[in-house]
Design a protein around this motif. Structure first.
Motif, PDB file in Angstrom:
ATOM      1  N   ASP A 171      12.231  16.474  -0.712  1.00 20.37           N
ATOM      2  CA  ASP A 171      12.556  15.048  -0.789  1.00 20.37           C
ATOM      3  C   ASP A 171      13.992  14.957  -0.289  1.00 20.37           C
ATOM      4  OD1 ASP A 171      12.601  12.448  -3.330  1.00 20.37           O
ATOM      5  OD2 ASP A 171      12.758  12.389  -1.175  1.00 20.37           O
TER       6      ASP A 171
ATOM      7  N   GLU B 250      17.191   7.190 -10.125  1.00 17.19           N
ATOM      8  CA  GLU B 250      17.258   5.939  -9.363  1.00 17.19           C
ATOM      9  C   GLU B 250      15.928   5.216  -9.384  1.00 17.19           C
ATOM     10  OE1 GLU B 250      14.293   7.227  -7.052  1.00 17.19           O
ATOM     11  OE2 GLU B 250      15.246   5.370  -6.366  1.00 17.19           O
TER      12      GLU B 250
ATOM     13  N   GLY C 244      10.564  12.142  -5.611  1.00 15.43           N
ATOM     14  CA  GLY C 244      10.889  13.568  -5.662  1.00 15.43           C
ATOM     15  C   GLY C 244      10.522  14.236  -6.968  1.00 15.43           C
TER      16      GLY C 244
ATOM     17  N   ASN D 142      13.635   5.496   4.615  1.00 15.25           N
ATOM     18  CA  ASN D 142      14.653   5.581   3.564  1.00 15.25           C
ATOM     19  C   ASN D 142      16.037   5.754   4.157  1.00 15.25           C
ATOM     20  OD1 ASN D 142      15.521   5.425   0.956  1.00 15.25           O
ATOM     21  ND2 ASN D 142      14.957   7.524   0.392  1.00 15.25           N
TER      22      ASN D 142
HETATM   23  C1  MLT Z   1      12.899   9.617  -4.366  1.00 14.89           C
HETATM   24  O1  MLT Z   1      12.733  10.490  -5.201  1.00 14.89           O
HETATM   25  O2  MLT Z   1      12.049   8.757  -4.144  1.00 14.89           O
HETATM   26  C2  MLT Z   1      14.142   9.543  -3.571  1.00 14.89           C
HETATM   27  O3  MLT Z   1      14.879  10.678  -3.791  1.00 14.89           O
HETATM   28  C3  MLT Z   1      14.765   8.253  -3.864  1.00 14.89           C
HETATM   29  C4  MLT Z   1      16.160   8.108  -3.355  1.00 14.89           C
HETATM   30  O4  MLT Z   1      17.001   8.872  -3.719  1.00 14.89           O
HETATM   31  O5  MLT Z   1      16.405   7.222  -2.574  1.00 14.89           O
END
Ligand code: MLT
Length: 249
Positions: free
Chosen positions: A29, A72, A114, A211
């Motif tokens: 990720d 997050e 992730g 992203n």
């Molecule tokens: C996730 O796990 O979806 C990503 O790492 C999210 C992010 O950090 O933007």
């Protein structure tokens, strides 16, 4: 050696039905969870505990208040309004996890994709957190493995170019290091081909991803894209043990 790639979380239900006891999973990720976890471990964090839900993280913190909270949603740090009253200590930017803040600490983290991808591999023989930051040392570790599954966490339910690029880069690194001709699954070949086409400017390819564009549009997070695109700056293998914690191997 069998090399296979899962391209997005949409394939997780199928993964849950598989016998992974002989499989080594490498979870990617790149933006940003596994990059962040590798960075925190490089800066001396004792362990990272990936969980799927905010409530799981908060419950663990309540049981063991010394455990720091990270995570997050929509890229932003989790706040009291989302967690039932507690602001998290960290979001998911690798640049937050400095040695001063994380050395010797245990951190529980929940992210959108992730941490779910890592949890989905928990039954595997070996589970590694992979990133461009520690790619080469991870490839060295995998040399003797017989069955490798590269798990791209993706963004939402979509495949993420940055994760597929990392998987492809790892396949490229593995090839010269393995004696017998690997049994390529179609998906590993796709990842390798994608990397072959875009490797001349990885930073641009990662920045152009779904992203990548989202992060570049957020002033306080835009530098995360270039940070996560760095190659082989950390000499550590990050392994998730049977107790669910990621530590330096
Ligand atoms: C996730 O796990 O979806 C990503 O790492 C999210 C992010 O950090 O933007």
């Amino acid at each position: 050696m069998k090399l296979e790639t899962i391209l997005s979380l949409a394939e997780l239900p199928a993964l849950a039905r598989r016998d992974l006891r002989g499989t080594t999973c490498v979870v990617f990720d790149i933006l940003r969870a596994t990059s962040t976890f590798v960075t925190a471990l490089h800066h001396g964090a004792k362990e990272i505990i990936p969980v799927s839900e905010i409530a799981e993280a908060v419950a663990l913190h309540h049981r063991q208040p010394e455990i720091l909270l990270a995570g997050e949603r929509a890229g932003m740090k989790i706040r009291a309004a989302q967690s039932g009253g507690i602001d998290f200590d960290f979001g998911n930017s690798p640049r937050e996890f400095t040695a001063e803040k994380v050395r010797g600490k245990t951190i529980v983290s929940t992210t959108t994709n992730g941490t779910r991808a890592l949890r989905a591999c928990a039954a595997a023989k070996t589970v590694l957190a992979g990133a461009f930051l520690n790619l080469s040392v991870t490839a060295d570790f995998l040399r003797g493995e017989k069955e490798i599954l590269l798990v791209c966490a993706g963004t939402g339910e979509n495949a993420a170019a940055e994760d597929i690029l990392a998987a492809g880069a790892l396949v490229e690194l593995l090839l010269p290091r393995i004696a017998d001709r690997p049994v390529f699954w179609r998906t590993a070949a796709i990842a390798r081909q994608t990397f072959a086409e875009l490797k001349t400017d990885l930073g641009a390819a990662i920045g152009n991803s779904e992203n990548g564009r989202q992060l570049l549009a957020i002033p306080e997070l835009r530098d995360d894209v270039a940070f996560c695109a760095q190659l082989n700056v950390f000499n550590l293998v990050a392994e998730m043990s049977a107790d669910g914690a990621l530590r330096v191997k």
